[in-house]
Write a protein that holds these residues in place. Structure first.
Motif, mmCIF file in Angstrom:
data_model
loop_
_atom_site.group_PDB
_atom_site.id
_atom_site.type_symbol
_atom_site.label_atom_id
_atom_site.label_comp_id
_atom_site.label_asym_id
_atom_site.label_seq_id
_atom_site.Cartn_x
_atom_site.Cartn_y
_atom_site.Cartn_z
ATOM 1 N N GLN A 159 0.813 -1.222 0.000
ATOM 2 C CA GLN A 159 0.000 0.000 0.000
ATOM 3 C C GLN A 159 0.845 1.270 0.000
ATOM 4 O O GLN A 159 0.526 2.234 -0.677
ATOM 5 N N ALA A 160 1.903 1.291 0.825
ATOM 6 C CA ALA A 160 2.697 2.521 0.936
ATOM 7 C C ALA A 160 3.690 2.632 -0.217
ATOM 8 O O ALA A 160 4.103 3.731 -0.573
ATOM 9 N N ASN A 161 4.044 1.476 -0.768
ATOM 10 C CA ASN A 161 4.918 1.440 -1.927
ATOM 11 C C ASN A 161 6.161 2.339 -1.775
ATOM 12 O O ASN A 161 6.401 3.216 -2.595
ATOM 13 N N PRO A 162 6.951 2.140 -0.724
ATOM 14 C CA PRO A 162 8.117 2.998 -0.505
ATOM 15 C C PRO A 162 9.177 2.796 -1.588
ATOM 16 O O PRO A 162 9.228 1.741 -2.218
ATOM 17 N N THR A 163 10.000 3.823 -1.783
ATOM 18 C CA THR A 163 11.008 3.796 -2.843
ATOM 19 C C THR A 163 11.896 2.557 -2.716
ATOM 20 O O THR A 163 12.146 1.875 -3.692
ATOM 21 N N ASP A 164 12.372 2.307 -1.501
ATOM 22 C CA ASP A 164 13.193 1.120 -1.313
ATOM 23 C C ASP A 164 12.606 0.239 -0.204
ATOM 24 O O ASP A 164 12.858 0.454 0.973
ATOM 25 N N PRO A 165 11.813 -0.761 -0.601
ATOM 26 C CA PRO A 165 11.137 -1.610 0.407
ATOM 27 C C PRO A 165 12.111 -2.347 1.325
ATOM 28 O O PRO A 165 11.761 -2.664 2.458
ATOM 29 N N THR A 166 13.341 -2.587 0.845
ATOM 30 C CA THR A 166 14.272 -3.363 1.676
ATOM 31 C C THR A 166 14.853 -2.529 2.817
ATOM 32 O O THR A 166 15.298 -3.079 3.817
#
Ligand code: GDP
Ligand code: MG
Length: 204
Positions: A108-115
């Motif tokens: 949902q938040a789809n952050p730039t770098d999920p890791t």
């Protein structure tokens, strides 16, 4: 003292009943209520704190009693600087669903770098029955955190105000390391807005 002020958005996720609202109330209002009230209305609470030379406003978003996946909406997740996952150390299911909450947040938040996006895990209600009804060990929780990329872990009691301040301080520091540029603003008198209105602008 820097004039810089930072607004950090923190969202709190986890199964219904694990103590999310209680942890926030304990942290922000220094209050605990035994009564169960589904969270209604308020989207977030704020708390000001100073970290090093910076004034930080933590904006803590609580689920409005709708802890079903996909019912929280985009505004809830948008621009989050840190995600706090909470489970109840006495309820296995609340630990088992952490994977789903973690995935759901990233989706949902789809952050730039999920890791590298900052999460924190809180194992709450450690006071219950002096720890005798506990079903999730600290070791198991720490293993989960390690597997997810070394998520910081705190064991808390919203009821007894155990570890609540240290947990939120860590949350603030973690969020600060990930703050979004658009969340930074400056204190002071805003510059006068120039009167850009021109008369007779129409050439036709
Ligand atoms: P939420 O649904 O995750 O927001 O959970 P709540 O904060 O509403 O808490 C659910 C219930 O657990 C309430 O009855 C709280 O009083 C109780 N509760 C929350 N945290 C603790 C805690 O640390 N210890 C104990 N004993 N009860 C707690
Ligand atoms: Mg709640």
């Amino acid at each position: 003292m820097s004039r810089r002020r930072t607004l950090l958005k923190v969202i709190v996720l986890g199964d219904s009943g694990v103590g999310k609202t209680s942890l926030m109330n304990q942290y922000v209002h220094k209050k605990f209520s035994q009564q169960y009230k589904a969270t209604i209305g308020a989207d977030f609470v704020t708390k000001e704190l100073q970290i090093d030379d910076r004034l930080v406003t933590l904006q803590i978003w609580d689920t409005a009693g709708q802890e079903r996946f996909q019912s929280l909406g985009v505004a809830f997740y948008r621009g989050a600087d840190c995600c706090v996952l909470v489970y109840d150390v006495n309820v296995m299911r609340s630990f088992d669903t952490l994977d789903t909450w973690h995935e759901e947040f990233l989706k949902q938040a789809n952050p730039t770098d999920p890791t590298t996006f900052p999460f924190i895990l809180l194992g709450n209600k450690i006071d219950i029955d002096g720890g005798n009804s506990r079903v999730v060990s600290e070791k198991k929780a720490r293993e989960w955190c390690a597997a997810k990329g070394n998520i910081p872990y705190f064991e808390t009691s919203a009821k007894e105000d155990h570890n609540v301040d240290p947990a939120f301080l860590s949350i603030a520091r973690t969020a600060m390391a990930n703050e979004h540029e658009q969340d930074i603003y400056f204190q002071g008198v805003p510059e006068a807005v120039p009167d850009t209105e021109q008369r007779g602008g129409c050439a036709c």
